[in-house]
Design a protein around this motif. Sequence first.
Motif, PDB file in Angstrom:
ATOM      1  N   GLU A 297      60.919  75.511  63.766  1.00 34.18           N
ATOM      2  CA  GLU A 297      61.189  75.334  62.323  1.00 34.18           C
ATOM      3  C   GLU A 297      61.252  73.840  61.957  1.00 34.18           C
ATOM      4  N   ILE A 298      61.856  73.040  62.852  1.00 37.06           N
ATOM      5  CA  ILE A 298      61.937  71.596  62.590  1.00 37.06           C
ATOM      6  C   ILE A 298      60.522  71.004  62.536  1.00 37.06           C
ATOM      7  N   ALA A 299      59.699  71.376  63.516  1.00 35.14           N
ATOM      8  CA  ALA A 299      58.321  70.862  63.562  1.00 35.14           C
ATOM      9  C   ALA A 299      57.563  71.232  62.287  1.00 35.14           C
ATOM     10  N   ALA A 300      57.694  72.497  61.871  1.00 34.41           N
ATOM     11  CA  ALA A 300      56.980  72.953  60.673  1.00 34.41           C
ATOM     12  C   ALA A 300      57.489  72.232  59.430  1.00 34.41           C
ATOM     13  N   GLY A 301      58.810  72.034  59.363  1.00 36.13           N
ATOM     14  CA  GLY A 301      59.409  71.324  58.211  1.00 36.13           C
ATOM     15  C   GLY A 301      58.950  69.874  58.149  1.00 36.13           C
ATOM     16  N   LEU A 302      58.876  69.239  59.315  1.00 38.05           N
ATOM     17  CA  LEU A 302      58.411  67.843  59.378  1.00 38.05           C
ATOM     18  C   LEU A 302      56.968  67.738  58.908  1.00 38.05           C
ATOM     19  N   GLU A 303      56.138  68.643  59.409  1.00 32.76           N
ATOM     20  CA  GLU A 303      54.714  68.598  59.043  1.00 32.76           C
ATOM     21  C   GLU A 303      54.540  68.821  57.544  1.00 32.76           C
ATOM     22  N   ALA A 304      55.272  69.793  57.004  1.00 32.07           N
ATOM     23  CA  ALA A 304      55.157  70.102  55.574  1.00 32.07           C
ATOM     24  C   ALA A 304      55.647  68.950  54.696  1.00 32.07           C
ATOM     25  N   SER A 305      56.622  68.191  55.191  1.00 30.70           N
ATOM     26  CA  SER A 305      57.183  67.092  54.374  1.00 30.70           C
ATOM     27  C   SER A 305      56.174  65.960  54.170  1.00 30.70           C
ATOM     28  N   GLY A 306      55.249  65.838  55.119  1.00 40.96           N
ATOM     29  CA  GLY A 306      54.256  64.771  55.011  1.00 40.96           C
ATOM     30  C   GLY A 306      54.786  63.392  55.351  1.00 40.96           C
ATOM     31  N   PRO A 325      54.350  74.117  67.190  1.00 39.31           N
ATOM     32  CA  PRO A 325      53.216  74.863  66.625  1.00 39.31           C
ATOM     33  C   PRO A 325      51.924  74.447  67.334  1.00 39.31           C
ATOM     34  N   GLU A 326      50.999  75.364  67.407  1.00 43.53           N
ATOM     35  CA  GLU A 326      49.693  75.123  68.046  1.00 43.53           C
ATOM     36  C   GLU A 326      49.058  73.839  67.493  1.00 43.53           C
ATOM     37  N   PHE A 328      50.122  70.866  67.200  1.00 45.12           N
ATOM     38  CA  PHE A 328      51.006  70.002  66.389  1.00 45.12           C
ATOM     39  C   PHE A 328      50.857  68.519  66.733  1.00 45.12           C
ATOM     40  N   GLU A 329      50.981  68.209  68.027  1.00 43.65           N
ATOM     41  CA  GLU A 329      50.965  66.793  68.411  1.00 43.65           C
ATOM     42  C   GLU A 329      49.629  66.123  68.092  1.00 43.65           C
ATOM     43  N   LYS A 330      48.553  66.875  68.226  1.00 44.86           N
ATOM     44  CA  LYS A 330      47.224  66.321  67.906  1.00 44.86           C
ATOM     45  C   LYS A 330      47.137  66.013  66.406  1.00 44.86           C
ATOM     46  N   ARG A 331      47.595  66.986  65.595  1.00 43.73           N
ATOM     47  CA  ARG A 331      47.546  66.797  64.133  1.00 43.73           C
ATOM     48  C   ARG A 331      48.430  65.645  63.687  1.00 43.73           C
ATOM     49  N   MET A 332      49.552  65.443  64.398  1.00 37.67           N
ATOM     50  CA  MET A 332      50.535  64.437  63.979  1.00 37.67           C
ATOM     51  C   MET A 332      50.277  63.052  64.569  1.00 37.67           C
ATOM     52  N   GLU A 333      49.199  62.930  65.328  1.00 34.74           N
ATOM     53  CA  GLU A 333      48.929  61.651  65.981  1.00 34.74           C
ATOM     54  C   GLU A 333      48.916  60.508  64.960  1.00 34.74           C
ATOM     55  N   GLY A 334      49.689  59.457  65.245  1.00 29.19           N
ATOM     56  CA  GLY A 334      49.763  58.333  64.316  1.00 29.19           C
ATOM     57  C   GLY A 334      50.782  58.554  63.211  1.00 29.19           C
ATOM     58  N   LYS A 335      51.048  59.837  62.884  1.00 25.31           N
ATOM     59  CA  LYS A 335      51.997  60.168  61.801  1.00 25.31           C
ATOM     60  C   LYS A 335      53.409  60.337  62.359  1.00 25.31           C
ATOM     61  N   GLY A 336      53.457  60.970  63.533  1.00 31.65           N
ATOM     62  CA  GLY A 336      54.762  61.263  64.113  1.00 31.65           C
ATOM     63  C   GLY A 336      54.780  60.996  65.607  1.00 31.65           C
ATOM     64  N   LEU A 337      55.980  60.733  66.123  1.00 30.63           N
ATOM     65  CA  LEU A 337      56.138  60.443  67.543  1.00 30.63           C
ATOM     66  C   LEU A 337      57.247  61.331  68.093  1.00 30.63           C
ATOM     67  N   ILE A 338      56.946  62.080  69.156  1.00 27.60           N
ATOM     68  CA  ILE A 338      57.985  62.884  69.810  1.00 27.60           C
ATOM     69  C   ILE A 338      58.431  62.139  71.061  1.00 27.60           C
ATOM     70  N   ILE A 339      59.751  61.906  71.169  1.00 25.08           N
ATOM     71  CA  ILE A 339      60.294  61.283  72.379  1.00 25.08           C
ATOM     72  C   ILE A 339      61.035  62.358  73.153  1.00 25.08           C
ATOM     73  N   ARG A 340      60.593  62.619  74.387  1.00 25.89           N
ATOM     74  CA  ARG A 340      61.278  63.610  75.211  1.00 25.89           C
ATOM     75  C   ARG A 340      62.315  62.879  76.056  1.00 25.89           C
ATOM     76  N   GLY A 341      63.589  63.222  75.843  1.00 29.03           N
ATOM     77  CA  GLY A 341      64.634  62.556  76.627  1.00 29.03           C
ATOM     78  C   GLY A 341      65.333  61.473  75.826  1.00 29.03           C
ATOM     79  N   TRP A 342      65.570  60.330  76.469  1.00 23.35           N
ATOM     80  CA  TRP A 342      66.392  59.287  75.875  1.00 23.35           C
ATOM     81  C   TRP A 342      65.602  58.396  74.910  1.00 23.35           C
TER      82      TRP A 342
END
Length: 477
Positions: A297-306, A325-326, A328-342
């Motif tokens: 839900e967070i991922a979908a909300g982030l994507e929808a917010s633009g 979401p299927e 997601f990371e490819k679509r968000m490239e340059g737009k968003g950054l996911i940090i796993r961990g610290w």
Amino acid sequence: MDTKSHKQLHIFFFPYMAQGHTIPLINMAKLFASHGVKSTLITTPLNAPLFSKAIQGTKQLGFDIEILVIKFPTEEVGLPQGCESGNLATTTEMKEKFFKATFLLQPQIEQVLDEHRPHCLVADAFFPWATDLAAKFGIPRIIFHGVGFFALCATLSVLLYEPHLKLSSDSEVFTIPNFPVEIKLIRSQIPAFIKQNAETEFTKLFKAARECEEKSFGFIINSFYELEPAFADHYRTAFGRKAWHIGPILSWNKAANDEASLGQHKSLNWLNSKKPNSVVYICFGSMTNFIDSQLLEIAAGLEASGQGFIWVVKREKNDKEEWLPEGFEKRMEGKGLIIRGWAPQVPILEHKAIGGFVTHCGWNSILEGVSAGVPMITWPVSAEQFYNEKLVTVVLRTGVAVGVEQWSTFVDVKKEASVKREAIEKTINQVMVSEEAEGMRARARVLREMATRAVKEGGSSFADLTSLLEELGSLGA
């Protein structure tokens, strides 16, 4: 300030073994040491490397600060070896055993107090037995709660007046009694251990912690007067508590917090290419673990917010990620950054590209958001976080609530996705690009300036720290 007069002061700092409690007390020990106090931090073998790393470099600054290691009684309570942090106790049963273990630390603390004879013991509120122990050696015990005045006052009011007992359902609204401002909550937002009368290891600990407050020397609060003046006054007058606000502790000594090494973190380089106030930062602290459906839900909300985003998630990278979401990371490239961990939260929040902060409302995170001058989207989960949300959204008016209605323990967060993508999209845009966003941002900037001033010479926190050191110095003499 004349540091010579405090040369003889030796203070023990004893943090509770969980990240959100430990880091502020390490920073506090550094702060006291920077004022000429001999500071000793007490910890356990597994936590010691974190402490050593945190105080690295303080010797060059001339600080007198050391670490004492005591054994953590894991076997005695049936915890797995190496479970020396509250963050590692992942089930209710483990948490209960962990609380039990903290009571078994008493003989070792007694031994080190006897051996070193410090002038004062600053111990986390989760060690209620520390008050009587300090008294045995004729020294003051100061309590560190790790929360602000607003939450302390709210907690005491709810405990004393029990407004929730008069309600017929969890969704019924009540107003916090005998409180400086009108704050409304629903019953499901107050901690379960206050609501239920069941006796658990935690309720026993909570009760013991309340009882030792009356006998302790006072409280050190990681806050500053200008942030919550009515509540600082209320805590001292209405509740008769002796308290010193010396925060934001993190703002005191940026030099002692070795952040130069973080400059290379990919997130900071990534932010350098973004426009001011164009990125939202999402992080839920060290204890909260959401289930896959909530992360989806967070991922979908982030994507929808633009909006651009940096999202910190406690998940390892694997081939099939059910929580994204299927594509997601490819679509968000340059737009968003996911940090796993610290992630280096403080430098990220202080970056000019950050325009909003989605937070679980832990007090350390609230203070970091305030000190960076960033508006917040509040998503409380547990502990005193629903009170902190009200401070941000109702009193300071520097944030918007995402709409969580259910307090849960960190263990229970896994049940279902309670916040839907539409609410996430709406509140992110409210804070980032709506008409009211500029007002929130302006208020947040004013708070940032106040936080910076508070810890400088002549500031409110500087004055409180000075008077506390003088009082302890006169006792020590």
